[in-house]
Structures are given as C-alpha cells and as structure tokens.
Design an enzyme around this catalytic site. Structure first.
Site, PDB file in Angstrom:
ATOM      1  N   ARG A   1      -6.209  10.492 -10.685  1.00 46.99           N
ATOM      2  CA  ARG A   1      -5.539  11.171  -9.551  1.00 46.99           C
ATOM      3  C   ARG A   1      -5.089  10.083  -8.569  1.00 46.99           C
ATOM      4  NH1 ARG A   1      -5.742  10.320  -4.776  1.00 46.99           N
ATOM      5  NH2 ARG A   1      -7.514  11.233  -3.742  1.00 46.99           N
TER       6      ARG A   1
ATOM      7  N   TYR B   1       0.867  -1.185   0.000  1.00 47.19           N
ATOM      8  CA  TYR B   1       0.000   0.000   0.000  1.00 47.19           C
ATOM      9  C   TYR B   1       0.905   1.237   0.000  1.00 47.19           C
ATOM     10  CZ  TYR B   1      -4.032   2.819   1.499  1.00 47.19           C
ATOM     11  OH  TYR B   1      -5.018   3.768   1.589  1.00 47.19           O
TER      12      TYR B   1
ATOM     13  N   ASP C   1     -13.992   6.517  -1.449  1.00 49.61           N
ATOM     14  CA  ASP C   1     -13.028   6.380  -0.363  1.00 49.61           C
ATOM     15  C   ASP C   1     -12.319   7.696  -0.058  1.00 49.61           C
ATOM     16  OD1 ASP C   1     -11.454   4.884   1.426  1.00 49.61           O
ATOM     17  OD2 ASP C   1      -9.881   4.652  -0.072  1.00 49.61           O
ATOM     18  N   ASP C   2     -11.969   8.448  -1.093  1.00 51.51           N
ATOM     19  CA  ASP C   2     -11.198   9.680  -0.885  1.00 51.51           C
ATOM     20  C   ASP C   2     -12.036  10.767  -0.233  1.00 51.51           C
ATOM     21  OD1 ASP C   2      -8.735   8.783  -2.263  1.00 51.51           O
ATOM     22  OD2 ASP C   2     -10.171   8.544  -3.892  1.00 51.51           O
TER      23      ASP C   2
ATOM     24  N   LYS D   1      -5.768  -1.599  -2.539  1.00 54.00           N
ATOM     25  CA  LYS D   1      -6.874  -1.365  -1.594  1.00 54.00           C
ATOM     26  C   LYS D   1      -7.553  -2.697  -1.272  1.00 54.00           C
ATOM     27  CE  LYS D   1      -6.983   3.254  -1.289  1.00 54.00           C
ATOM     28  NZ  LYS D   1      -7.121   4.130  -0.135  1.00 54.00           N
TER      29      LYS D   1
ATOM     30  N   ASN E   1      -0.531  11.807   0.334  1.00 52.72           N
ATOM     31  CA  ASN E   1       0.205  10.593   0.007  1.00 52.72           C
ATOM     32  C   ASN E   1       0.794  10.712  -1.388  1.00 52.72           C
ATOM     33  OD1 ASN E   1      -0.604   9.163   2.388  1.00 52.72           O
ATOM     34  ND2 ASN E   1      -2.628   8.940   1.474  1.00 52.72           N
TER      35      ASN E   1
ATOM     36  N   GLU F   1     -12.316   4.990  -6.257  1.00 53.41           N
ATOM     37  CA  GLU F   1     -10.997   5.338  -5.736  1.00 53.41           C
ATOM     38  C   GLU F   1     -10.227   6.223  -6.707  1.00 53.41           C
ATOM     39  OE1 GLU F   1      -9.949   4.102  -2.626  1.00 53.41           O
ATOM     40  OE2 GLU F   1      -8.421   5.640  -2.900  1.00 53.41           O
ATOM     41  N   ASP F   2      -9.678   7.278  -6.172  1.00 47.62           N
ATOM     42  CA  ASP F   2      -8.725   8.125  -6.903  1.00 47.62           C
ATOM     43  C   ASP F   2      -9.241   8.621  -8.253  1.00 47.62           C
ATOM     44  OD1 ASP F   2      -7.241   7.794  -4.652  1.00 47.62           O
ATOM     45  OD2 ASP F   2      -5.530   6.831  -5.595  1.00 47.62           O
TER      46      ASP F   2
HETATM   47  N1  LIG Z   1      -4.628  10.155   4.257  1.00 51.05           N
HETATM   48  C1  LIG Z   1      -5.584   9.692   3.516  1.00 51.05           C
HETATM   49  O1  LIG Z   1      -6.274   8.741   3.870  1.00 51.05           O
HETATM   50  C2  LIG Z   1      -5.879  10.345   2.197  1.00 51.05           C
HETATM   51  C3  LIG Z   1      -5.008  11.248   1.624  1.00 51.05           C
HETATM   52  N2  LIG Z   1      -5.322  11.822   0.426  1.00 51.05           N
HETATM   53  C4  LIG Z   1      -4.320  12.672  -0.188  1.00 51.05           C
HETATM   54  O2  LIG Z   1      -4.788  13.991  -0.287  1.00 51.05           O
HETATM   55  C5  LIG Z   1      -4.262  14.598  -1.448  1.00 51.05           C
HETATM   56  C6  LIG Z   1      -5.398  15.261  -2.203  1.00 51.05           C
HETATM   57  O3  LIG Z   1      -6.363  14.329  -2.610  1.00 51.05           O
HETATM   58  P1  LIG Z   1      -7.773  14.820  -3.219  1.00 51.05           P
HETATM   59  O4  LIG Z   1      -8.400  15.802  -2.316  1.00 51.05           O
HETATM   60  O5  LIG Z   1      -8.539  13.642  -3.612  1.00 51.05           O
HETATM   61  O6  LIG Z   1      -7.226  15.547  -4.531  1.00 51.05           O
HETATM   62  P2  LIG Z   1      -7.896  16.784  -5.253  1.00 51.05           P
HETATM   63  O7  LIG Z   1      -7.157  16.953  -6.518  1.00 51.05           O
HETATM   64  O8  LIG Z   1      -9.368  16.639  -5.289  1.00 51.05           O
HETATM   65  O9  LIG Z   1      -7.563  17.999  -4.265  1.00 51.05           O
HETATM   66  C7  LIG Z   1      -6.306  18.578  -4.111  1.00 51.05           C
HETATM   67  C8  LIG Z   1      -6.546  20.078  -3.937  1.00 51.05           C
HETATM   68  O10 LIG Z   1      -5.306  20.666  -3.584  1.00 51.05           O
HETATM   69  C9  LIG Z   1      -5.225  21.895  -4.286  1.00 51.05           C
HETATM   70  N3  LIG Z   1      -3.848  22.348  -4.419  1.00 51.05           N
HETATM   71  C10 LIG Z   1      -2.938  22.003  -5.337  1.00 51.05           C
HETATM   72  N4  LIG Z   1      -1.800  22.693  -5.158  1.00 51.05           N
HETATM   73  C11 LIG Z   1      -2.014  23.488  -4.106  1.00 51.05           C
HETATM   74  C12 LIG Z   1      -1.232  24.458  -3.458  1.00 51.05           C
HETATM   75  N5  LIG Z   1       0.020  24.731  -3.861  1.00 51.05           N
HETATM   76  N6  LIG Z   1      -1.774  25.110  -2.401  1.00 51.05           N
HETATM   77  C13 LIG Z   1      -3.016  24.837  -1.998  1.00 51.05           C
HETATM   78  N7  LIG Z   1      -3.814  23.944  -2.584  1.00 51.05           N
HETATM   79  C14 LIG Z   1      -3.316  23.270  -3.622  1.00 51.05           C
HETATM   80  C15 LIG Z   1      -5.866  21.612  -5.633  1.00 51.05           C
HETATM   81  O11 LIG Z   1      -6.268  22.798  -6.294  1.00 51.05           O
HETATM   82  C16 LIG Z   1      -7.027  20.742  -5.207  1.00 51.05           C
HETATM   83  O12 LIG Z   1      -8.193  21.493  -4.962  1.00 51.05           O
HETATM   84  C17 LIG Z   1      -3.535  13.505  -2.224  1.00 51.05           C
HETATM   85  O13 LIG Z   1      -2.157  13.625  -2.007  1.00 51.05           O
HETATM   86  C18 LIG Z   1      -4.022  12.243  -1.614  1.00 51.05           C
HETATM   87  O14 LIG Z   1      -3.039  11.223  -1.617  1.00 51.05           O
HETATM   88  C19 LIG Z   1      -6.499  11.580  -0.217  1.00 51.05           C
HETATM   89  C20 LIG Z   1      -7.382  10.689   0.294  1.00 51.05           C
HETATM   90  C21 LIG Z   1      -7.104   9.962   1.513  1.00 51.05           C
HETATM   91  C1  LIG Z   2      -5.175   7.025   0.882  1.00 44.92           C
HETATM   92  C2  LIG Z   2      -5.826   7.430  -0.336  1.00 44.92           C
HETATM   93  O1  LIG Z   2      -6.909   6.956  -0.655  1.00 44.92           O
HETATM   94  C3  LIG Z   2      -5.216   8.432  -1.174  1.00 44.92           C
HETATM   95  O2  LIG Z   2      -4.174   8.979  -0.810  1.00 44.92           O
HETATM   96  O3  LIG Z   2      -5.781   8.699  -2.232  1.00 44.92           O
HETATM   97 MG   LIG Z   3      -7.371   7.320  -2.665  1.00 37.37          MG
END
Ligand SMILES: NC(=O)C1=CN([C@@H]2O[C@H](COP(=O)(O)OP(=O)(O)OC[C@H]3O[C@@H](n4cnc5c(N)ncnc54)[C@H](O)[C@@H]3O)[C@@H](O)[C@H]2O)C=CC1
Ligand SMILES: CC(=O)C(=O)O
Ligand SMILES: [Mg+2]
Length: 556
Positions: free
Chosen positions: A154, A101, A266-267, A172, A414, A243-244
């Site tokens: 993504r 993962y 999930d996200d 996953k 991540n 997912e993603d």
């Molecule tokens: N810990 C966990 O369980 C999870 C972590 N994530 C992580 O969160 C991150 C985002 O995922 P999503 O929200 O699905 O993606 P997304 O693409 O929907 O959202 C990312 C947002 O960050 C903004 N962004 C980009 N550059 C930026 C900057 N310099 N300053 C401020 N904002 C900025 C984008 O405009 C966008 O609105 C990924 O890295 C993903 O791996 C996502 C889901 C679960």
């Molecule tokens: C953990 C997860 O789902 C993500 O980073 O997109």
């Molecule tokens: Mg994800």
C-alpha cells in the site's frame, strides 16, 4: 551545534573510494588526500569546495523539466555523492522535499523498475527466505541504526507497487537525514519482496521483482518473523520503521513486534502523532479543547484508526471517559459509517464503531454516507485518509460549514492525486473560514485578497525527530508516552497555536529545528538520560552535510 572536524581514517582509495557515495567528494578531495588516497588523475584537476560543486548541480537541475526527471537526477546524485546531495537538498528543502518525497516519490515507486539506475538498500525476496542472515551480512554498513522497511502493498494511496516500494523506504530515510540529522551511514532501506498482485507490474518485462502473486497467511507471517529475527541478530539496537504495509498486516505486525524490538509503524503512529499535534495547536489557537470537538473520518484504515485512537487518548487526558471520547469520533469507510451492527469489521474498527442504540439516525440504517454522517454529527473536524480523491464534495463541505463557523478540514491522503478535496475549493466553499491541512504539499491559497497557508500534516514532521530522539536517548522501545511527547512538541511549535502567525505548522525550512525539539521531548519521555545529556547526545548525533578530511587507514 557541535560538529567534529577531526580527520577520518579510511581504508579505501582510488576508484573504489570514488565509487563509495558516502565518502566520495569528487573534486572536493584536497591535494593531500589525492596524494594519500591515490586519486590523482581520477578526478579533474580543479579543487572545488562543496559550495562550488553545488553551483554546477543547481545549473544542471535547473535544466530539468519534469518532477520525475528531477527525482531521478537527485537519486543519481545521492548514489554518487551523498554529502553533496544532502548539502543541495538542505539548501532548497521546501523545493526539494516534494521531489524526493511526496508527491514525486509515489511516481518513482510506480516506475521503479523502469527508472532503476543503481542499487541501494536490500531486496529480500520470498524465494530467498532461508538466506536473510546472509543478505543482511552482505551490507557493508556496520552500524545500521535506522531501517525503513516496506512490503510495497500500500504505497501512499497508490496501492500495490511490489518492489517499487523501495522508493518509499529510500525517500523516508532521505528525510531522516535531511530533516532529522541522522547520518546516511547509519540508515538502511529495505523492501520485502513477497510478490505483487499488481497485474500491470507482473506483465511488465522490465519489472525486477519476484513475478508471483503475494504470499499470504502463515507463509507471509513466518517470512516476516524470519526477517525480524535476522534484523535483531545483526543490529540488536536498530530502530525499525514499518512503512506502507497494507491494512490487514500493518496493525497485526506492529502488535506482534512492538515489544520485541525498537520499532514503530509510521502510517499508524507517526500519522497519529502529527495529526494530533496539528489538532492540539488548532484548538489552542481558538481557545478550545479537543474534548469538545466532534470528529468525522473518511477512511477507517491504518492511518484513520491510528489518528482516531490517539485523539481518544488525548480527550481522556482532557477529562472524558473512554465512552464519552469514542462517542465523539465517527469513522466512515467504504461501506458507510462504521456501526456496531456492521458485519465483517476488523478488530481495530470494532473498537471505533458507533453504537446504533441511542442514535435515531443510525439505528436500523445501513451504509450511512459521509454526507448523512456530516449532516447528523455536525462535525467541527473532518479528516480524510481514504486514499480516494475528490470525496470531500462541495455539498459535504458546505453542509459541515453550515453548522460550524471555523471547520478544521484535513484531506490527508497522498500523493497529491489522491487528495479528498483541493484546498482552494475548500477555502472557496467555506468562504475562507476553514482551517485546511493536507498530506502532500500545496501552494497557499489566495482568496478575497487574503493568503491562506496550507499546512502539510504529514508524518515527515514527526518520524525524523522520533528517530533522532531514539538514537540520542538509546531507547529500547517507542512508547505511547514518547509518541504523545512528539505531538506535544510539534503543537508547541505551531505559529497558529502560539498566535505568532497563521501557519498551523512551522514552515518546512524550520523542520530541522522541529525535529530537534521533538527529539528532546521524545528522549525525555524515554526516561533514559537527563535533559543536559540528551541535548548533548542530540548534538553529537546530528550529522551535517560537509566534507570531512580523510586520511588513509592502511597505506596501500
Ligand atoms: N498525511 C500523512 O502523513 C499520511 C497519509 N496517509 C494516507 O492515507 C491514505 C490511507 O492510508 P492507510 O490508512 O494506511 O490505508 P488503508 O488501506 O489502511 O485505509 C484506507 C481506508 O479507506 C477506505 N476507503 C477506500 N475507499 C473508500 C471510500 N470510497 N470511502 C470511504 N472509505 C474508503 C478503505 O476501505 C480503508 O479502510 C493513503 O492515501 C495514505 O497516503 C497515510 C499515512 C500518513
Ligand atoms: C505519508 C505516508 O506515510 C503515507 O502517505 O503513507
Ligand atoms: Mg506511509
């Protein structure tokens, strides 16, 4: 835990049986089985238990030098003998999760076509849009109960990986089994190949996906619709995890299909549930309530908005009005703080925009930075879901700490390469006062003679339990109540929240226990069964990686 030891009748034998990863036992087949199933001579003559086989696997694994090599090795084992794979992974869960993962799965997605070995799951490409039913019927698994589907746009914080997204669907589902006890016989990873806008992939001669720019608009929508309808026809009761998907598709797809089949994103929802669970536990630890916190987000995308809305719901349960709750949550995105005067906001961002009237520092300002937001809001909680590394700078963290003696700081992006700040730096910059949780795993931090565990606030603490809860309860929908129940169950198991330790989340080794507790609460919230029946159904559904005895179904 009950576990059936009844022999299983199977219609397969000989080489074909050895090539079936779900049934293969290699030297684990007994003398009787080798006779009955025509296996004599096809495996070495030794008879080995799964524990003995595992010694060999461990020795081979120990020789590997790089994480990607380890990932390839484990995936190969999974494609050869799933029972042995899960037995091995379960025994070394904390060590193996980062390999199957995040973070290594990110690298595996980026190099998917280069490291490809054997087929797993289904690849549904846009040019084949008229044969989705046929593709699903080609899947030999009859009882698919959990699907993870991505379109690869993504992947973690790594952007568009095209069909490389299959790696995340596989990863996953490996967690559904190793953490949530869902039998691998019931899981199916899917990638929807609608092209890719990743030029590097398009130019890579080894890329195995459709070499085409991504399909968008109504063509994309009808493709998704055809896919969902085909899934419903083939497995009407399946749980489908999105997912993603990229931001512009994630929420619209969820909204459109949430009531049409049993599904969740999930996200958006899994991440919201795990983060809320962590925050509820953290508040309990210090005797506070969530409604009294001021929260700043970096990243107002799928994850950010999902978490923010969940926090707002919880603040309302704790007594705030909708307006009061929203006034406590600040979303900073690429162009600065999201305010109601900002142009081109998406619907879900509009709902989270701060009102410029009433805030002198917001009124008539454009592009308010994270630093300025932190200076003015004086947050107690800072959450990073931007997918951009390093944006929680020393100045920002120190500014936050200047106004908050015990800040909660969660760089959740991540994989590890995308984290908004290194936990070790956050601990140093706050002189050991911050409570830190990250999305990918980090080693505990040693600072001034103390050890600070870094909780992994990742949806992996949630979705396996949701899956088990849905299967055990037979729920037809994943409701908000079920998701809230998952957060509550997780927060109740927090050592920090319960003042039994300084870990915000239970250790990874306890994740099966966590998943079962979440499954029970989720199942109860589904209101389909009594607690007693649910507990039994959870036990009955919990698959264990041990060899079953096989008997021939048809004597060939
Ligand atoms: N810990 C966990 O369980 C999870 C972590 N994530 C992580 O969160 C991150 C985002 O995922 P999503 O929200 O699905 O993606 P997304 O693409 O929907 O959202 C990312 C947002 O960050 C903004 N962004 C980009 N550059 C930026 C900057 N310099 N300053 C401020 N904002 C900025 C984008 O405009 C966008 O609105 C990924 O890295 C993903 O791996 C996502 C889901 C679960
Ligand atoms: C953990 C997860 O789902 C993500 O980073 O997109
Ligand atoms: Mg994800």
């Amino acid at each position: 835990m009950t576990f059936s030891t009844r022999p299983v009748k199977i219609p397969y034998y000989g080489t074909n049986l050895l090539e079936m990863s779900l049934l293969n036992k290699g030297t684990g087949f007994t003398e009787q089985e080798r006779h009955d199933l025509k296996l004599h001579g096809l495996v070495p003559s030794a008879f080995e238990t799964i524990e003995e086989q595992e010694v060999r696997i461990a020795a081979q694994y120990a020789l590997l030098k790089e994480d990607l090599e380890r990932h390839i090795f484990l995936r190969n084992l999974q494609d050869t003998n799933e029972t042995l794979f899960y037995h091995f992974v379960k025994k070394h869960l904390a060590e193996m999760l980062p390999i199957i993962y995040t973070p290594t799965v990110g690298e595996a997605c980026q190099h998917f076509s280069n490291i490809y070995r054997a087929s797993r799951g289904i690849f549904i490409s846009y040019p084949n849009k008229d044969r989705i039913d046929e593709m699903l019927s080609n899947v030999t698994k009859q009882k698919v109960k959990v699907i993870v589907v991505t379109d690869g746009e993504r992947i973690l914080g790594l952007g568009d990986q095209g069909i490389g997204g299959m790696g995340i669907s596989i990863g996953k589902l490996s967690l559904y089994t190793s953490c949530g006890g869902i039998s691998p016989a019931y899981t199916l990873p899917i990638v929807l190949d609608v092209g890719t806008n990743n030029d590097q992939l398009l130019k890579d001669p080894l890329y195995m996906g459709w070499r085409h720019q991504r399909v968008t608009g109504s063509e994309y929508e009808s493709f998704i619709d055809a896919f969902i309808k085909a899934v419903k026809r083939r497995w009407p009761n399946v749980l489908l995890q999105f997912e993603d998907f990229a931001q512009h598709n994630a929420l619209p797809i969820l909204k459109k299909y949430r009531k049409k089949l049993c599904c969740f994103n999930d996200d958006i929802q899994g991440t919201a549930a795990v983060t809320l669970g962590c925050l509820m536990a953290a508040c309990r630890a210090v005797g506070d309530q969530l409604k009294d916190q001021r929260i700043v987000f970096l990243g107002a995308g799928s994850a950010g908005a999902g978490i923010a809305e969940k926090i707002i719901s919880r603040m309302k349960v704790e007594g705030l009005s909708d307006e009061e709750a929203r006034a406590r949550v600040y979303m900073v995105d690429r162009y600065g703080l999201i305010t109601d005067t900002m142009p081109n906001l998406l619907d879900f961002q509009q709902a989270l925009a701060q009102k410029s009237e009433g805030h002198v520092w917001i009124k008539d300002q454009a592009n308010i930075s994270l630093l300025d937001t932190v200076k003015n809001v004086r947050p107690t909680i800072l959450i990073g879901v931007s997918g951009q590394p390093g944006l929680f700078t020393e100045e920002i963290i120190k500014t936050m700490h200047a106004h908050c003696s015990r800040p909660i700081i969660m760089p959740l992006s991540n994989p590890t390469s995308r984290v908004e700040a290194q936990p070790v730096n956050i601990i140093e910059w706050t002189n050991g006062s911050a409570l830190v949780a990250t999305g990918s795993p980090f080693m505990p931090v040693e600072f001034n003679g103390r050890t600070y565990p870094i909780a992994q606030c990742n949806n992996s603490y949630i979705f396996p339990g949701i899956g088990l809860g849905v299967l055990a309860s037979g729920a037809k929908e994943v409701t908000d109540e079920m998701l809230m129940a998952a957060s509550e169950a997780l927060s109740e198991m927090s050592p920090l929240g319960n003042k039994t330790g300084n870990n915000l989340l239970p250790v990874v080794e306890d994740i099966q226990k966590v998943s079962r507790a979440i499954a029970l609460k989720v199942g109860l919230a589904a209101k389909t069964k009594s607690e007693k029946d649910l507990l039994k159904a959870i036990d009955d559904n919990f698959w264990m990686p041990v060899y079953r005895t096989f008997e021939p179904k048809v004597i060939p």
